[in-house]
Design a protein around this motif. Structure first.
Motif, PDB file in Angstrom:
ATOM      1  N   ALA A 205     -16.903  -0.749   6.817  1.00 10.19           N
ATOM      2  CA  ALA A 205     -16.915  -1.666   8.144  1.00 10.19           C
ATOM      3  C   ALA A 205     -16.889  -2.923   7.696  1.00 10.19           C
ATOM      4  CB  ALA A 205     -18.378  -1.235   8.737  1.00 10.19           C
ATOM      5  N   ALA A 206     -16.454  -3.995   8.595  1.00  6.82           N
ATOM      6  CA  ALA A 206     -16.424  -5.151   8.393  1.00  6.82           C
ATOM      7  C   ALA A 206     -16.905  -6.038   9.593  1.00  6.82           C
ATOM      8  CB  ALA A 206     -15.009  -5.605   8.290  1.00  6.82           C
ATOM      9  N   GLY A 207     -17.968  -7.096   9.052  1.00  7.04           N
ATOM     10  CA  GLY A 207     -18.504  -8.017  10.070  1.00  7.04           C
ATOM     11  C   GLY A 207     -17.793  -9.206  10.226  1.00  7.04           C
ATOM     12  N   LEU A 208     -18.282 -10.356  10.638  1.00  9.29           N
ATOM     13  CA  LEU A 208     -17.609 -11.472  10.673  1.00  9.29           C
ATOM     14  C   LEU A 208     -16.965 -11.861   9.320  1.00  9.29           C
ATOM     15  CD1 LEU A 208     -16.989 -13.089  13.231  1.00  9.29           C
ATOM     16  CD2 LEU A 208     -18.916 -14.722  12.527  1.00  9.29           C
ATOM     17  N   ARG A 209     -18.095 -11.985   8.134  1.00  8.34           N
ATOM     18  CA  ARG A 209     -17.792 -12.268   6.855  1.00  8.34           C
ATOM     19  C   ARG A 209     -18.762 -11.508   5.917  1.00  8.34           C
ATOM     20  NH1 ARG A 209     -18.001 -17.394   9.603  1.00  8.34           N
ATOM     21  NH2 ARG A 209     -15.897 -18.357   9.994  1.00  8.34           N
ATOM     22  N   HIS A 210     -18.826 -10.233   6.328  1.00  7.86           N
ATOM     23  CA  HIS A 210     -19.474  -9.458   5.226  1.00  7.86           C
ATOM     24  C   HIS A 210     -18.654  -8.011   5.480  1.00  7.86           C
ATOM     25  CE1 HIS A 210     -21.899  -8.562   8.795  1.00  7.86           C
ATOM     26  NE2 HIS A 210     -22.427  -7.494   8.524  1.00  7.86           N
ATOM     27  N   ALA A 211     -19.099  -6.884   4.373  1.00  9.77           N
ATOM     28  CA  ALA A 211     -18.575  -5.775   4.591  1.00  9.77           C
ATOM     29  C   ALA A 211     -19.338  -4.586   4.103  1.00  9.77           C
ATOM     30  CB  ALA A 211     -17.072  -5.748   3.736  1.00  9.77           C
TER      31      ALA A 211
ATOM     32  N   LEU B 147       1.088  -1.317  -0.010  1.00 13.30           N
ATOM     33  CA  LEU B 147       0.170  -0.059   0.100  1.00 13.30           C
ATOM     34  C   LEU B 147       0.761   1.372   0.005  1.00 13.30           C
ATOM     35  CD1 LEU B 147      -2.837  -1.123   2.733  1.00 13.30           C
ATOM     36  CD2 LEU B 147      -3.146  -0.739   0.083  1.00 13.30           C
ATOM     37  N   SER B 148       2.118   1.404  -0.396  1.00 10.35           N
ATOM     38  CA  SER B 148       2.923   2.210  -0.358  1.00 10.35           C
ATOM     39  C   SER B 148       2.541   3.516  -1.178  1.00 10.35           C
ATOM     40  CB  SER B 148       4.515   1.833  -0.659  1.00 10.35           C
ATOM     41  OG  SER B 148       4.437   1.055  -2.096  1.00 10.35           O
ATOM     42  N   GLY B 149       1.747   3.148  -2.306  1.00 11.95           N
ATOM     43  CA  GLY B 149       1.544   3.946  -3.272  1.00 11.95           C
ATOM     44  C   GLY B 149      -0.295   4.792  -2.738  1.00 11.95           C
ATOM     45  N   PHE B 150      -0.531   4.411  -1.574  1.00 10.24           N
ATOM     46  CA  PHE B 150      -1.947   4.969  -1.166  1.00 10.24           C
ATOM     47  C   PHE B 150      -1.539   5.605   0.247  1.00 10.24           C
ATOM     48  CE2 PHE B 150      -2.290   1.077  -3.683  1.00 10.24           C
ATOM     49  CZ  PHE B 150      -3.645   1.411  -4.758  1.00 10.24           C
ATOM     50  N   CYS B 151      -2.594   6.414   0.363  1.00 11.99           N
ATOM     51  CA  CYS B 151      -2.654   6.950   1.744  1.00 11.99           C
ATOM     52  C   CYS B 151      -3.881   6.334   2.412  1.00 11.99           C
ATOM     53  CB  CYS B 151      -2.920   8.641   1.810  1.00 11.99           C
ATOM     54  SG  CYS B 151      -2.851   9.533   3.138  1.00 11.99           S
ATOM     55  N   VAL B 152      -3.472   5.785   3.490  1.00 15.97           N
ATOM     56  CA  VAL B 152      -4.429   4.805   4.171  1.00 15.97           C
ATOM     57  C   VAL B 152      -5.315   5.689   4.913  1.00 15.97           C
ATOM     58  CG1 VAL B 152      -5.346   2.745   5.418  1.00 15.97           C
ATOM     59  CG2 VAL B 152      -3.557   2.653   3.749  1.00 15.97           C
ATOM     60  N   GLN B 153      -6.555   5.696   4.827  1.00 12.13           N
ATOM     61  CA  GLN B 153      -7.684   6.910   5.826  1.00 12.13           C
ATOM     62  C   GLN B 153      -8.258   5.996   6.960  1.00 12.13           C
ATOM     63  OE1 GLN B 153      -7.621   9.944   5.044  1.00 12.13           O
ATOM     64  NE2 GLN B 153      -6.434   9.723   3.693  1.00 12.13           N
ATOM     65  N   GLU B 154      -8.580   4.546   6.714  1.00 14.89           N
ATOM     66  CA  GLU B 154      -9.523   3.903   7.461  1.00 14.89           C
ATOM     67  C   GLU B 154      -9.163   2.444   7.180  1.00 14.89           C
ATOM     68  OE1 GLU B 154     -14.240   3.140   8.856  1.00 14.89           O
ATOM     69  OE2 GLU B 154     -13.607   4.947   7.551  1.00 14.89           O
ATOM     70  N   VAL B 155      -9.131   1.409   8.184  1.00 17.79           N
ATOM     71  CA  VAL B 155      -9.168   0.110   8.047  1.00 17.79           C
ATOM     72  C   VAL B 155     -10.405  -0.631   8.777  1.00 17.79           C
ATOM     73  CG1 VAL B 155      -7.198  -0.035   9.799  1.00 17.79           C
ATOM     74  CG2 VAL B 155      -7.366  -1.888   8.269  1.00 17.79           C
ATOM     75  N   ALA B 156     -10.739  -1.680   8.375  1.00 13.53           N
ATOM     76  CA  ALA B 156     -11.704  -2.399   8.886  1.00 13.53           C
ATOM     77  C   ALA B 156     -11.336  -3.944   8.858  1.00 13.53           C
ATOM     78  CB  ALA B 156     -13.136  -2.276   8.489  1.00 13.53           C
ATOM     79  N   CYS B 157     -11.368  -4.489  10.293  1.00 18.12           N
ATOM     80  CA  CYS B 157     -10.752  -6.176  10.087  1.00 18.12           C
ATOM     81  C   CYS B 157     -11.902  -7.147  10.498  1.00 18.12           C
ATOM     82  CB  CYS B 157      -9.573  -6.189  11.199  1.00 18.12           C
ATOM     83  SG  CYS B 157      -8.311  -5.265  11.062  1.00 18.12           S
ATOM     84  N   GLY B 158     -12.246  -7.972   9.375  1.00 18.78           N
ATOM     85  CA  GLY B 158     -13.210  -8.797   9.807  1.00 18.78           C
ATOM     86  C   GLY B 158     -12.546 -10.240  10.515  1.00 18.78           C
ATOM     87  N   TRP B 159     -13.415 -11.253  10.203  1.00 16.74           N
ATOM     88  CA  TRP B 159     -12.742 -12.428  11.082  1.00 16.74           C
ATOM     89  C   TRP B 159     -11.390 -12.834  10.403  1.00 16.74           C
ATOM     90  CZ3 TRP B 159     -13.522 -15.079  15.357  1.00 16.74           C
ATOM     91  CH2 TRP B 159     -12.848 -15.876  15.559  1.00 16.74           C
ATOM     92  N   ASP B 160     -11.216 -12.965   9.171  1.00 17.37           N
ATOM     93  CA  ASP B 160      -9.951 -13.590   8.488  1.00 17.37           C
ATOM     94  C   ASP B 160      -9.842 -12.453   7.086  1.00 17.37           C
ATOM     95  OD1 ASP B 160     -12.246 -14.182   6.771  1.00 17.37           O
ATOM     96  OD2 ASP B 160     -11.631 -16.485   7.250  1.00 17.37           O
ATOM     97  N   PHE B 161     -10.241 -11.385   7.223  1.00 24.80           N
ATOM     98  CA  PHE B 161     -10.047 -10.413   5.985  1.00 24.80           C
ATOM     99  C   PHE B 161     -10.128  -9.085   6.640  1.00 24.80           C
ATOM    100  CE2 PHE B 161     -14.689 -10.208   7.007  1.00 24.80           C
ATOM    101  CZ  PHE B 161     -15.019  -9.118   6.139  1.00 24.80           C
ATOM    102  N   THR B 162      -9.509  -8.361   5.459  1.00 26.87           N
ATOM    103  CA  THR B 162      -9.454  -6.971   5.802  1.00 26.87           C
ATOM    104  C   THR B 162      -9.853  -5.941   4.786  1.00 26.87           C
ATOM    105  OG1 THR B 162      -7.397  -7.234   7.253  1.00 26.87           O
ATOM    106  CG2 THR B 162      -7.607  -4.989   6.318  1.00 26.87           C
ATOM    107  N   ILE B 163     -10.490  -4.797   5.045  1.00 27.97           N
ATOM    108  CA  ILE B 163     -11.001  -3.636   4.103  1.00 27.97           C
ATOM    109  C   ILE B 163     -10.264  -2.623   4.276  1.00 27.97           C
ATOM    110  CG2 ILE B 163     -13.094  -2.650   3.268  1.00 27.97           C
ATOM    111  CD1 ILE B 163     -13.089  -5.499   2.947  1.00 27.97           C
TER     112      ILE B 163
END
Length: 325
Positions: free
Chosen positions: A148-154, A87-103
């Motif tokens: 936002a991230a739930g268990l297995r939905h976003a 993600l070096s080319g991006f400016c991250v504003q927000e992150v949401a972590c689900g059970w086994d994934f990341t948004i």
């Protein structure tokens, strides 16, 4: 004085960033942190991984990585916070972590995802196996302002006030509750699908629990849908397949400024009070009992101190307050 990053709790995958996998019962300082502690903008966690965003928009991650949810192009667990160089080319504003994934929400409203896609939770249906590097969700054409991230939905809230949902994690419960009925497309979508029932409002923030969703409008109203097993949606229905507005009377007709969600409980903040409701087995609603709270109740123990920041875990709540003293 320089701020200190501390961590405690379950650590089976190294998600505390302390360099080991032993549970920690008392908060411990992270001495070897590659990101500047005074520059941390946001901290969050998922099923077994953690993420930190710096003021410069860098993303640091650690913990469980079996599905590539750390975005580091491998599947080994990581015991210390490590920069996500993809993600070096991006400016991250927000992150949401689900059970086994990341948004990930980056500058210009771009949304990216990595990790497991077994339930379509990455919003990129052409990816069949684990995604080891964050990928843009190309089908989300609008600029996002919240995720936002739930268990297995976003979820994603867009600049124009719409809400999109993807991932089939809520579908099985919806089918059981509404046998034989056709479900809205957004409950079974594997790429961003607009939520129906919010056309007349403008949403500015979203939150998600294990099997439910929440939207906060610019007028300070809450809309909820999904599982209501513990009364977290303030409804008589077992499962709400479409968004339902929570009556403003439950919040003393005050405008809601922010909302947070644990796995099965919710916390909302107004100008003068903090309300909580839902699953309460461990007392996370703060009402002094362990009985489920079916309607929003003020958290009286917080008094009228100004709540600067609220946090919700699976079964706990936190509040950073500023008193008048």
């Amino acid at each position: 004085m320089e701020p200190v990053l501390r961590a405690w709790g379950a650590n089976s995958y190294g998600q505390l960033g302390l360099g080991h996998k032993e549970d920690v019962l008392v908060p411990q300082s992270l001495k070897d942190v590659s990101c500047k502690r005074r520059d941390i903008k946001n901290i969050t966690g998922g099923g077994g991984h953690s993420a930190v965003i710096t003021g410069a928009g860098e993303l640091f991650v650690c913990g469980h990585n079996k599905e590539g949810q750390l975005g580091l192009n491998h599947t080994e667990d990581v015991l210390r916070f490590t920069l996500c160089t993809a993600l070096s080319g991006f400016c991250v504003q927000e992150v949401a972590c689900g059970w086994d994934f990341t948004i990930i929400l980056a500058g210009d409203g771009l949304v990216l995802s990595c990790g497991s896609n077994a339930f379509g939770q990455l919003g990129v249906p052409q990816i069949s196996g684990p995604c080891l590097i964050p990928q843009k969700i190309e089908s989300l054409k609008e600029k996002a302002v919240g995720i936002a991230a739930g268990l297995r939905h976003a979820l994603a809230a867009t600049e124009s006030g719409l809400v999109f949902q993807w991932g089939t994690g809520m579908a099985s419960r919806a089918k059981r509750a509404h046998q034989g009925k056709t479900l809205p497309l957004f409950l079974t979508a594997k790429e961003p699908c607009e939520i129906k029932g919010l056309e007349d409002v403008k949403v500015k923030r979203v939150a998600a629990g294990s099997y439910h969703c929440v939207s906060l409008t610019d007028e300070g109203h809450l809309y909820v849908w999904g599982s209501n097993k513990h009364g977290q949606l303030v409804s008589e229905e077992v499962f709400l397949v479409e968004p339902k507005k929570i009556d403003a009377q439950f919040f003393s007709h005050e405008k809601i400024g922010a909302v947070w969600s644990g796995w099965t409980h919710l916390v909302a903040q107004t100008g003068g009070c903090c309300f909580s409701w839902g699953w309460n087995e461990h007392g996370m609603c703060g009402d002094g009992t362990e009985a489920n709270v079916r309607v929003p109740k003020p958290v009286k123990a917080l008094g009228y101190a100004k709540q600067i920041l609220i946090g919700c875990g699976a079964g706990h709540s936190l509040a950073l307050c500023q008193t008048s003293r």
